[in-house]
Each structure stands twice: as structure tokens, then as C-alpha cells.
Design a protein around this motif. Structure first.
Motif, PDB file in Angstrom:
ATOM      1  N   ASP A 249       0.848  -1.197   0.000  1.00 20.71           N
ATOM      2  CA  ASP A 249       0.000   0.000   0.000  1.00 20.71           C
ATOM      3  C   ASP A 249       0.878   1.239   0.000  1.00 20.71           C
ATOM      4  OD1 ASP A 249      -2.331  -1.535   0.187  1.00 20.71           O
ATOM      5  OD2 ASP A 249      -2.181  -1.617   2.370  1.00 20.71           O
ATOM      6  N   THR A 250       0.552   2.215  -0.840  1.00 25.48           N
ATOM      7  CA  THR A 250       1.281   3.481  -0.866  1.00 25.48           C
ATOM      8  C   THR A 250       0.427   4.549  -0.194  1.00 25.48           C
ATOM      9  OG1 THR A 250       2.418   2.913  -2.924  1.00 25.48           O
ATOM     10  CG2 THR A 250       2.361   5.237  -2.319  1.00 25.48           C
ATOM     11  N   THR A 251       1.044   5.230   0.775  1.00 26.70           N
ATOM     12  CA  THR A 251       0.314   6.226   1.568  1.00 26.70           C
ATOM     13  C   THR A 251       1.141   7.489   1.701  1.00 26.70           C
ATOM     14  OG1 THR A 251      -0.657   4.435   2.867  1.00 26.70           O
ATOM     15  CG2 THR A 251      -0.860   6.660   3.758  1.00 26.70           C
ATOM     16  N   ILE A 252       0.502   8.641   1.550  1.00 32.41           N
ATOM     17  CA  ILE A 252       1.154   9.921   1.851  1.00 32.41           C
ATOM     18  C   ILE A 252       0.952  10.201   3.334  1.00 32.41           C
ATOM     19  CG2 ILE A 252       1.154  12.408   1.466  1.00 32.41           C
ATOM     20  CD1 ILE A 252       0.265  11.874  -1.405  1.00 32.41           C
ATOM     21  N   VAL A 253       2.062  10.426   4.031  1.00 32.50           N
ATOM     22  CA  VAL A 253       2.007  10.654   5.474  1.00 32.50           C
ATOM     23  C   VAL A 253       2.366  12.114   5.749  1.00 32.50           C
ATOM     24  CG1 VAL A 253       2.824   9.916   7.736  1.00 32.50           C
ATOM     25  CG2 VAL A 253       2.704   8.261   5.854  1.00 32.50           C
ATOM     26  N   LYS A 254       1.521  12.800   6.486  1.00 33.69           N
ATOM     27  CA  LYS A 254       1.741  14.214   6.775  1.00 33.69           C
ATOM     28  C   LYS A 254       2.870  14.387   7.784  1.00 33.69           C
ATOM     29  CE  LYS A 254      -1.794  15.456   4.264  1.00 33.69           C
ATOM     30  NZ  LYS A 254      -1.613  16.182   2.983  1.00 33.69           N
ATOM     31  N   GLY A 255       3.742  15.352   7.516  1.00 36.41           N
ATOM     32  CA  GLY A 255       4.805  15.652   8.453  1.00 36.41           C
ATOM     33  C   GLY A 255       6.172  15.678   7.803  1.00 36.41           C
ATOM     34  N   TYR A 256       7.203  15.755   8.638  1.00 37.67           N
ATOM     35  CA  TYR A 256       8.589  15.801   8.173  1.00 37.67           C
ATOM     36  C   TYR A 256       9.163  14.398   8.206  1.00 37.67           C
ATOM     37  CZ  TYR A 256      13.413  17.384   7.701  1.00 37.67           C
ATOM     38  OH  TYR A 256      14.715  17.589   7.264  1.00 37.67           O
ATOM     39  N   VAL A 257       9.904  14.027   7.178  1.00 30.98           N
ATOM     40  CA  VAL A 257      10.272  12.633   6.956  1.00 30.98           C
ATOM     41  C   VAL A 257      11.015  12.009   8.134  1.00 30.98           C
ATOM     42  CG1 VAL A 257      12.443  13.182   5.738  1.00 30.98           C
ATOM     43  CG2 VAL A 257      11.238  11.029   5.261  1.00 30.98           C
ATOM     44  N   THR A 258      11.923  12.745   8.766  1.00 26.33           N
ATOM     45  CA  THR A 258      12.696  12.181   9.877  1.00 26.33           C
ATOM     46  C   THR A 258      11.797  11.887  11.066  1.00 26.33           C
ATOM     47  OG1 THR A 258      14.496  13.601   9.101  1.00 26.33           O
ATOM     48  CG2 THR A 258      14.834  12.447  11.181  1.00 26.33           C
ATOM     49  N   ASP A 259      10.856  12.791  11.344  1.00 30.54           N
ATOM     50  CA  ASP A 259       9.886  12.563  12.424  1.00 30.54           C
ATOM     51  C   ASP A 259       9.027  11.339  12.133  1.00 30.54           C
ATOM     52  OD1 ASP A 259      10.797  14.941  13.575  1.00 30.54           O
ATOM     53  OD2 ASP A 259       9.227  16.141  12.630  1.00 30.54           O
ATOM     54  N   ILE A 260       8.581  11.212  10.889  1.00 39.85           N
ATOM     55  CA  ILE A 260       7.678  10.124  10.518  1.00 39.85           C
ATOM     56  C   ILE A 260       8.372   8.777  10.635  1.00 39.85           C
ATOM     57  CG2 ILE A 260       6.342   9.124   8.632  1.00 39.85           C
ATOM     58  CD1 ILE A 260       6.003  12.068   7.593  1.00 39.85           C
ATOM     59  N   ILE A 261       9.609   8.695  10.130  1.00 35.22           N
ATOM     60  CA  ILE A 261      10.349   7.431  10.192  1.00 35.22           C
ATOM     61  C   ILE A 261      10.555   7.004  11.642  1.00 35.22           C
ATOM     62  CG2 ILE A 261      12.609   6.373   9.742  1.00 35.22           C
ATOM     63  CD1 ILE A 261      12.657   8.057   7.128  1.00 35.22           C
ATOM     64  N   THR A 262      10.872   7.959  12.496  1.00 30.65           N
ATOM     65  CA  THR A 262      11.080   7.642  13.915  1.00 30.65           C
ATOM     66  C   THR A 262       9.774   7.220  14.574  1.00 30.65           C
ATOM     67  OG1 THR A 262      12.887   9.240  14.002  1.00 30.65           O
ATOM     68  CG2 THR A 262      11.961   8.516  16.103  1.00 30.65           C
ATOM     69  N   ARG A 263       8.715   7.954  14.305  1.00 34.61           N
ATOM     70  CA  ARG A 263       7.404   7.621  14.889  1.00 34.61           C
ATOM     71  C   ARG A 263       6.945   6.235  14.431  1.00 34.61           C
ATOM     72  NH1 ARG A 263       4.855  11.860  13.231  1.00 34.61           N
ATOM     73  NH2 ARG A 263       3.748  10.972  11.460  1.00 34.61           N
ATOM     74  N   THR A 264       7.123   5.939  13.156  1.00 32.84           N
ATOM     75  CA  THR A 264       6.734   4.630  12.621  1.00 32.84           C
ATOM     76  C   THR A 264       7.566   3.523  13.249  1.00 32.84           C
ATOM     77  OG1 THR A 264       6.155   5.697  10.518  1.00 32.84           O
ATOM     78  CG2 THR A 264       6.387   3.307  10.500  1.00 32.84           C
ATOM     79  N   SER A 265       8.837   3.795  13.484  1.00 29.77           N
ATOM     80  CA  SER A 265       9.723   2.811  14.116  1.00 29.77           C
ATOM     81  C   SER A 265       9.280   2.517  15.539  1.00 29.77           C
ATOM     82  CB  SER A 265      11.169   3.327  14.106  1.00 29.77           C
ATOM     83  OG  SER A 265      11.649   3.486  12.785  1.00 29.77           O
ATOM     84  N   ILE A 266       8.962   3.564  16.289  1.00 25.77           N
ATOM     85  CA  ILE A 266       8.505   3.374  17.670  1.00 25.77           C
ATOM     86  C   ILE A 266       7.170   2.639  17.701  1.00 25.77           C
ATOM     87  CG2 ILE A 266       7.699   4.592  19.737  1.00 25.77           C
ATOM     88  CD1 ILE A 266       9.893   6.677  19.201  1.00 25.77           C
ATOM     89  N   ASN A 267       6.276   2.958  16.747  1.00 25.87           N
ATOM     90  CA  ASN A 267       4.993   2.253  16.678  1.00 25.87           C
ATOM     91  C   ASN A 267       5.204   0.758  16.437  1.00 25.87           C
ATOM     92  OD1 ASN A 267       3.550   4.594  17.090  1.00 25.87           O
ATOM     93  ND2 ASN A 267       3.125   4.941  14.923  1.00 25.87           N
TER      94      ASN A 267
END
Length: 517
Positions: free
Chosen positions: A164-182
Motif C-alpha cells: 500500500d502506498t500512503t502519503i504521510v503528513k509531516g517531516y520525513v525524519t519525524d515520521i520514520i522515527t514515529r513509525t519505528s517506535i509504533n
């Protein structure tokens, strides 16, 4: 029975001596659990832009923390200094000519061995989040959520395990970290885990988080000593296309009067963020540029200042998010048995030789940032000066997990080094081979050898030339001493060593090009 009675007093005596007067039996030592592993892999983050490596200006307290609480590797080298090949080397533990991924435009061969699959087979949950840049997803991953290609800094797209391809709102470094913690929160807590946090920062065009715009505007960065390199005696260096002077673009790299209709990342911004970005680059920085009316060296040096300010501002979010990840490990108690590694995919030029980018075997792109924290195993403040390679990373993590390293892996585990054990047979030489030519920076393909004191390089593919540097007396690699008669014997010895490494690592193409067979 008589035999047993005769020796009872002796048994009791030994028990008392071993356990104390209480007579309690000592508890058996518990075997250490397989460690969790987090590999934070940044993009183009120069070692010389990190506090732990001596930078006094860059704000990298969280990256520095990993080095302070673990081991800092002073001589970690990447053997093909470019994004995709470096990641393929991590996954396979093999040189580019063996794993087949020699250039960024290649497609990773997913039929070959990759070490996450071996971790997976030994009970690990595995994941890769962020930048992968291999055009194929390797085996051995339970979960992935990846940037397509290079990805975007603002409101980026991601492709996940379900395709699935999804556009995620925010800044890429924040998103990658948040996704990792999730992912860490949702994993099976009964299993050890292996996670790659693949950050996009600090890749060109150096777009900081909105909150970091202007973070270094008060700094006037000193020019590197060889910023105005004339490349005398170094034909390949003279014919590259990666100078701050000529190659770095004002409108796209430095955002001076950018064509905002064509600026992909800007057009992914929304509302207030878009306004703040425009106000900073157009109403402040571009206006300053117009007022100065710069030409010649003054213009080149101004470009260098803008490059450094945007680059380090982009790195601020990288460090801040590493802090968030470390805090999560602390708060959940995972830090105690989790290996945390910070590495960049290769080195990068911060104005040395007048350049940005990487590729060359010269020191700033050959050498990369690498540090490793493993509480209870690695003594805080450990410094490793031995030569280590990207090929060693997979062997090290398998070794730490108690898994036998396959014979096909060309690297070796650094665990003996970080445990303080002497390794007299450790490598004293490094072999390098770069391929990508002519795009995008016209760096001729080359291979070479680095020892503690010398570096021998052979360029080919249109420039058939040798270079030799005495790193002890010429650390900036400005004087090619290959042709000096007094070095004839030295050159012969180094070529013999270079040939031996080519044979050891099975680089038959290089053997042929060098005329060694």
C-alpha cells in the motif's frame, strides 16, 4: 555406601568454602538473552559533521551519546562510497562486485544471502523502516514501510508490507522515527527484534524541518584548508563535476529564487509550513543574496556557508529523533539488552577539495560514521582505531546474536574489538572499488588500497592513472607522489598488496584492469 560416607565431610567442606557459611548453593549464571538490535542508518551524514568526531559546531548530542555510552569507531570505511551499494553491503556482508549491486541504478538480487533472513530463522522479528533504495525488498523482513526511491522530506509517500502506498503528513525524519517506535510497541514482546531505521537525512537538497530553518545562520563556518584545491597532479579529481563553485545550484540546492512551481518538496507542504518555508528562503535568504551582489570567490564562499547551514540544520532533526528513540528505549527498559548502532551510508565532503557529495576514495568519503552501544558488553567510552568495514556489520550482528556467520560473508565480527580483546591478526589494509560513471558527478571508476600510512588508487574507464598519497605527511591528500623515483619500491610493494586483496575478495575484473593477470 561406605565409599560415599567416607567423602561426605569433604563435600560439605567444599560447599562451605564455595558458598559461605550459609551452605546455600550458588545460583547458576544466567545466559544472556539474544540482544535486540536497532541499526540507525542515515544518508550522507559526514563523520566530520558530528560532535563525537570532533566537530565543535554541529548539534549532535544524541548521536554523541551513543558513542559516549558505547564504542566509537575512528576508522570505519565504506568500500563503495555511494547510497545503494552501501546498503547492499550491509545486507550481504559482501563487496559490491560479489553482491552485484555496484551502482545506484542497479536492482538488488533478492535470491542471494542477506543476514536479516538468518536472524529471522533464529527467532528474531525483523523490520526496515524509511530509506532502502535498492529497487527490490530483500528477503528476511517481517515488516517494511519504505520511501519510494530517495523519498521526500515533506509529507512523503511510503510503501508498506502490504504494497500500500500512503502519503504521510509531516517531516520525513519525524515520521520514520514515529513509525519505528509504533512498530516496536506493536511487536511480539516475547521475541528479540532487529530494526533498521533508514533515515533520508542528510541527503541533497538539504531541506531542514521547518522548526530548524536558520538554526545555524549565526555561524560563519571556517573554510577547509584545501577548499581551493587546484587538483595539480590528479587528473580524475580535476575532471569531476561536484564542486560547490560550479556544480552546486543556487536555485535548487540553495533555494535562491527557486522555481517554486517545479520544486517538488515545497509543493508537498501545506498552509503555514509552506508560508514559513517561502518567507525564509525567498524573503530572507534570497533577499540577502540579491543585496550582496556577489561574484568570484566571494560567491563561492557564500554558497559554501549556505550549504553548511542547510546541511547541519537538516541534521538537527536527525539527532533530535535519535534522542526520541533512545528515550523510548530508556522508558520501556529495552535499553538494557538492545544494541544501538548509528552509521552513515558513507562519508561526505564538507567543502574539502572544494566539494560536496562522496564517491572518491579520498578520506572524507571513504571513512564513515559508525558507533555501537551494547550495555553490559561494550564499556562506555570505548574507542576503536582498528580498520573496520561495512562488510563487518552483518558479521558483527550475527555474532552478537549467537548465530554462526556464513563462510560467504566477506566481513568479520568486531565483537572481539569492542570487548577489548587483542586481535593481532586484524586487517591492516582496506580495499575499495567504485563504479558509477559518468553520471551524476563524473567521478571516474577506481579501486585502491589504504594502509595506515599510504593510499594507492588506480583510476580507469577513460583516465588510466595511478595516485599515491602519504597520509602521515599529507593527510589532506594534495600531493600525488606515485611518479617519484624514490617511491618505486614502495609502489611495487603496495601493488603486490593490492593484488593480494583483489584475489582475497575475488575481484577478477579489477585484477584484469590493473594488469595483474
Amino acid at each position: 555406601m561406605l565409599y560415599a560416607k567416607k567423602y561426605i565431610p569433604l563435600v560439605i567442606l567444599l560447599t562451605i568454602l564455595l558458598t559461605g557459611t550459609s551452605g546455600k548453593q550458588p545460583e547458576p549464571q544466567k545466559a544472556r538473552k539474544q540482544p535486540n538490535i536497532i541499526f540507525i542508518f542515515s544518508d550522507d551524514h559526514a563523520y566530520q559533521a558530528i560532535g563525537a568526531y570532533g566537530n565543535k559546531i554541529a548539534q549532535t548530542p544524541n548521536i554523541d551519546r551513543i558513542a559516549r555510552e558505547g564504542a566509537l569507531f575512528k576508522n570505519a570505511f565504506i568500500t563503495n562510497s555511494i547510497c545503494g551499494p552501501s546498503r547492499a553491503i550491509l545486507l550481504t556482508g559482501k563487496y559490491s562486485h560479489v553482491n552485484g549491486f555496484t551502482r545506484n541504478e542497479a536492482r538488488f538480487d533478492t535470491t542471494q544471502f542477506v543476514f536479516p533472513e538468518l536472524l529471522q530463522q533464529n527467532g528474531y522479528q525483523t523490520a526496515w523502516i524509511g530509506k532502502l533504495h535498492l529497487k527490490n525488498v530483500p528477503r528476511g523482513l517481517d515488516y517494511w514501510n519504505l520511501l519510494p526511491g530517495q523519498g521526500h522530506y515533506y509529507n512523503p509517500s511510503f510503501i508498506n508490507t502490504n504494497d500500500d502506498t500512503t502519503i504521510v503528513k509531516g517531516y520525513v525524519t519525524d515520521i520514520i522515527t514515529r513509525t519505528s517506535i509504533n512498530w516496536l510497541q506493536e511487536r511480539d514482546a516475547d521475541k528479540p527484534f532487529f530494526l533498521v531505521v533508514g533515515q533520508k537525512a542528510t541527503h541533497r537538497e538539504w531541506l531542514p524541518a521547518i522548526e530548524d530553518l536558520g538554526a545555524y545562520d549565526h555561524i560563519n563556518f571556517p573554510l577547509p584548508d584545501n577548499f581551493y584545491d587546484d587538483y595539480k597532479g590528479r587528473e580524475a579529481a580535476a575532471k569531476q563535476d561536484m564542486t560547490i563553485d560550479k556544480t552546486m545550484l543556487l536555485n535548487s540546492d540553495l533555494k535562491i529564487h527557486a522555481d517554486y512551481t517545479k520544486m517538488r518538496d515545497y509543493n508537498r507542504l501545506e498552509g503555514e509550513q509552506k508560508k514559513l518555508f517561502y518567507d525564509y528562503y525567498e524573503n530572507k535568504i534570497s533577499k540577502e543574496f540579491d543585496e550582496k551582489k556577489l561574484t568570484g570567490k566571494a560567491l563561492t564562499e557564500w554558497k559554501y556557508q549556505r550549504y553548511m547551514k542547510d546541511y547541519l540544520a537538516t541534521a538537527n532533526s536527525l539527532d533530535r529523533n535519535i534522542g526520541r528513540l533512545l528515550q523510548y528505549l530508556d522508558e520501556t527498559g529495552l535499553a538494557e539488552n538492545t544494541i544501538v548502532i548509528y552509521a552513515s551510508d558513507q562519508g561526505f565532503y564538507m567543502g574539502e577539495h572544494g566539494w560536496f557529495d562522496k564517491r572518491f576514495m579520498y578520506e572524507q568519503s571513504l571513512r564513515t560514521a559508525f558507533m555501537m552501544r551494547y550495555p553490559g558488553v561494550i564499556k562506555p567510552g570505548t574507542v576503536i582505531n582498528d580498520f573496520t568495514l561495512g562488510q563487518d556489520w552483518s558479521a558483527t550482528l550475527l555474532d552478537a546474536a549467537g548465530i554462526k556467520v556464513p563462510a560467504e560473508v566477506q566481513g568479520v565480527s568486531v565483537m572481539p574489538l569492542v570487548k577489548g580483546k587483542k586481535s593481532p591478526g586484524w586487517r591492516k589494509q582496506v580495499y575499495y572499488h567504485y563504479y558509477e560513471f559518468p553520471e551524476p558527478h563524473h567521478v571516474y571508476p577506481h579501486f585502491g588500497l589504504r594502509t595506515e600510512q599510504y593510499k594507492l588508487i588506480r583510476f580507469y574507464g577513460g583516465i588510466d592513472s595511478w595516485e599515491l598519497y602519504d597520509l602521515k605527511n599529507d593527510p589532506d591528500e594534495m600531493k600525488n607522489i606515485y611518479a617519484l623515483k624514490k617511491n618505486t619500491m614502495l609502489v611495487s610493494q603496495l601493488k603486490s598488496s593490492l593484488k593480494n586483496l583483489m584475489v582475497q575478495y575475488k575481484d577478477t575484473a579489477a585484477l584484469r584492469i590493473a594488469g595483474f593477470r
